[in-house]
Scaffold this motif. Sequence first.
Motif, PDB file in Angstrom:
ATOM      1  N   MET A 198       0.820  -1.201   0.000  1.00  0.00           N
ATOM      2  CA  MET A 198       0.000   0.000   0.000  1.00  0.00           C
ATOM      3  C   MET A 198       0.863   1.264   0.000  1.00  0.00           C
ATOM      4  O   MET A 198       0.482   2.292  -0.567  1.00  0.00           O
ATOM      5  N   LYS A 199       2.033   1.182   0.631  1.00  0.00           N
ATOM      6  CA  LYS A 199       2.946   2.334   0.626  1.00  0.00           C
ATOM      7  C   LYS A 199       3.361   2.694  -0.800  1.00  0.00           C
ATOM      8  O   LYS A 199       3.469   3.870  -1.151  1.00  0.00           O
ATOM      9  N   ILE A 200       3.587   1.678  -1.618  1.00  0.00           N
ATOM     10  CA  ILE A 200       3.963   1.926  -3.014  1.00  0.00           C
ATOM     11  C   ILE A 200       2.869   2.705  -3.723  1.00  0.00           C
ATOM     12  O   ILE A 200       3.122   3.689  -4.428  1.00  0.00           O
ATOM     13  N   LEU A 201       1.628   2.292  -3.524  1.00  0.00           N
ATOM     14  CA  LEU A 201       0.495   2.999  -4.135  1.00  0.00           C
ATOM     15  C   LEU A 201       0.354   4.402  -3.573  1.00  0.00           C
ATOM     16  O   LEU A 201       0.008   5.341  -4.296  1.00  0.00           O
ATOM     17  N   ALA A 202       0.633   4.555  -2.271  1.00  0.00           N
ATOM     18  CA  ALA A 202       0.519   5.868  -1.632  1.00  0.00           C
ATOM     19  C   ALA A 202       1.481   6.868  -2.248  1.00  0.00           C
ATOM     20  O   ALA A 202       1.130   8.036  -2.488  1.00  0.00           O
ATOM     21  N   TYR A 203       2.703   6.433  -2.537  1.00  0.00           N
ATOM     22  CA  TYR A 203       3.694   7.342  -3.116  1.00  0.00           C
ATOM     23  C   TYR A 203       3.445   7.592  -4.601  1.00  0.00           C
ATOM     24  O   TYR A 203       4.050   8.496  -5.183  1.00  0.00           O
ATOM     25  N   LEU A 204       2.553   6.810  -5.203  1.00  0.00           N
ATOM     26  CA  LEU A 204       2.128   7.081  -6.580  1.00  0.00           C
ATOM     27  C   LEU A 204       0.907   7.994  -6.630  1.00  0.00           C
ATOM     28  O   LEU A 204       0.511   8.437  -7.708  1.00  0.00           O
ATOM     29  N   ASP A 205       0.332   8.257  -5.485  1.00  0.00           N
ATOM     30  CA  ASP A 205      -0.858   9.103  -5.380  1.00  0.00           C
ATOM     31  C   ASP A 205      -0.443  10.573  -5.331  1.00  0.00           C
ATOM     32  O   ASP A 205       0.246  10.994  -4.401  1.00  0.00           O
ATOM     33  N   PRO A 206      -0.826  11.391  -6.317  1.00  0.00           N
ATOM     34  CA  PRO A 206      -0.447  12.815  -6.300  1.00  0.00           C
ATOM     35  C   PRO A 206      -0.928  13.550  -5.051  1.00  0.00           C
ATOM     36  O   PRO A 206      -0.275  14.476  -4.577  1.00  0.00           O
ATOM     37  N   ALA A 207      -2.079  13.124  -4.522  1.00  0.00           N
ATOM     38  CA  ALA A 207      -2.629  13.800  -3.347  1.00  0.00           C
ATOM     39  C   ALA A 207      -1.734  13.631  -2.129  1.00  0.00           C
ATOM     40  O   ALA A 207      -1.765  14.465  -1.208  1.00  0.00           O
ATOM     41  N   THR A 208      -0.919  12.579  -2.088  1.00  0.00           N
ATOM     42  CA  THR A 208      -0.031  12.338  -0.953  1.00  0.00           C
ATOM     43  C   THR A 208       0.884  13.527  -0.709  1.00  0.00           C
ATOM     44  O   THR A 208       1.103  13.945   0.436  1.00  0.00           O
ATOM     45  N   TYR A 209       1.403  14.099  -1.777  1.00  0.00           N
ATOM     46  CA  TYR A 209       2.382  15.179  -1.650  1.00  0.00           C
ATOM     47  C   TYR A 209       1.717  16.494  -1.256  1.00  0.00           C
ATOM     48  O   TYR A 209       2.321  17.322  -0.562  1.00  0.00           O
ATOM     49  N   ALA A 210       0.469  16.671  -1.665  1.00  0.00           N
ATOM     50  CA  ALA A 210      -0.260  17.857  -1.227  1.00  0.00           C
ATOM     51  C   ALA A 210      -0.623  17.758   0.246  1.00  0.00           C
ATOM     52  O   ALA A 210      -0.465  18.715   1.009  1.00  0.00           O
ATOM     53  N   VAL A 211      -1.107  16.585   0.668  1.00  0.00           N
ATOM     54  CA  VAL A 211      -1.472  16.381   2.067  1.00  0.00           C
ATOM     55  C   VAL A 211      -0.259  16.544   2.972  1.00  0.00           C
ATOM     56  O   VAL A 211      -0.321  17.213   4.004  1.00  0.00           O
ATOM     57  N   ASP A 212       0.864  15.938   2.576  1.00  0.00           N
ATOM     58  CA  ASP A 212       2.073  16.022   3.393  1.00  0.00           C
ATOM     59  C   ASP A 212       2.572  17.457   3.490  1.00  0.00           C
ATOM     60  O   ASP A 212       2.957  17.923   4.572  1.00  0.00           O
ATOM     61  N   GLY A 213       2.563  18.169   2.359  1.00  0.00           N
ATOM     62  CA  GLY A 213       3.023  19.556   2.380  1.00  0.00           C
ATOM     63  C   GLY A 213       2.131  20.466   3.202  1.00  0.00           C
ATOM     64  O   GLY A 213       2.608  21.301   3.979  1.00  0.00           O
ATOM     65  N   MET A 214       0.835  20.312   3.063  1.00  0.00           N
ATOM     66  CA  MET A 214      -0.107  21.129   3.828  1.00  0.00           C
ATOM     67  C   MET A 214       0.008  20.816   5.316  1.00  0.00           C
ATOM     68  O   MET A 214      -0.040  21.726   6.161  1.00  0.00           O
ATOM     69  N   ARG A 215       0.168  19.533   5.637  1.00  0.00           N
ATOM     70  CA  ARG A 215       0.301  19.155   7.046  1.00  0.00           C
ATOM     71  C   ARG A 215       1.591  19.725   7.650  1.00  0.00           C
ATOM     72  O   ARG A 215       1.617  20.128   8.808  1.00  0.00           O
ATOM     73  N   TYR A 216       2.652  19.761   6.850  1.00  0.00           N
ATOM     74  CA  TYR A 216       3.920  20.308   7.346  1.00  0.00           C
ATOM     75  C   TYR A 216       3.763  21.777   7.730  1.00  0.00           C
ATOM     76  O   TYR A 216       4.209  22.211   8.800  1.00  0.00           O
ATOM     77  N   TRP A 217       3.136  22.556   6.872  1.00  0.00           N
ATOM     78  CA  TRP A 217       3.018  23.990   7.138  1.00  0.00           C
ATOM     79  C   TRP A 217       1.986  24.298   8.221  1.00  0.00           C
ATOM     80  O   TRP A 217       2.092  25.313   8.913  1.00  0.00           O
TER      81      TRP A 217
END
Length: 255
Positions: A198-217
């Motif tokens: 599932m981690k492999i699929l998660a890193y292929l999901d474009p939304a992952t990078y938006a969620v991570d970036g928004m959560r960071y800020w």
Amino acid sequence: MKGLITMVYRQVKRFVNARSRLVMSIVQPIIWFVFFGMGWSRAFSFPGARQMFGGLDYLSYLASGMVAMTILTGSFMSGLSVIWDKQFGFLKETLVAPASRKEVIIGRALGDSLVVVFQSLVILTLMFFLAPGLNPYGVVPAVLYGLMLALGFASIGIALSTKLSSMEGFQMIVNLITMPLLFLSGIFYPINTMPDWMKILAYLDPATYAVDGMRYWLTGVSSIDPALDIGLLTVLTVIFLVFAAKVFEEATIED
């Protein structure tokens, strides 16, 4: 640029005139947050639970995800307006109008994205009252991530709806796509707790990078380099925009 500006204005004006759309876009994330978030926050109240969420309580962890969820679902569903325009003949007018189709499609995607980002700002404002630990100084960069996410998925939604004529069929396809994207993106639980496949699929999901970036800020918690988040998100958004423009360029009046 008249075609682009006109389409941005039209999409924003349609949203202003459709107040029920604003209400429903706010109610859905709040329902998720109250019934899902507050329920699970009690389940994650045991000692050491915060370590799973980077030191955050679950409500704060989920709050930033709810903002991304609003953007993802709202931008994807913007394709419904294309099908609506097909039924009332407006799409034919844009196809034969003396304006670049690229301007039209980018203007449409940008207008829908601005609307969705505004909706997410309303949700984010409410989250500050419901969840502790959110950083108000991170709102501006978080909105930038959200705008990139909205542009990308609005483009995909518009491209998909260009080839469809049934609202019911479009909604079924969107629901089929968005549910896995939501659960894989890290909105509800950290990616590092997922099974390896599932981690492999998660890193292929474009939304992952938006969620991570928004959560960071918004919270200071991140599992991916924020610079990598915005870089990959920008590349993917450009690819989605180019794809949507190509599909719209090839569209015919009979589609």
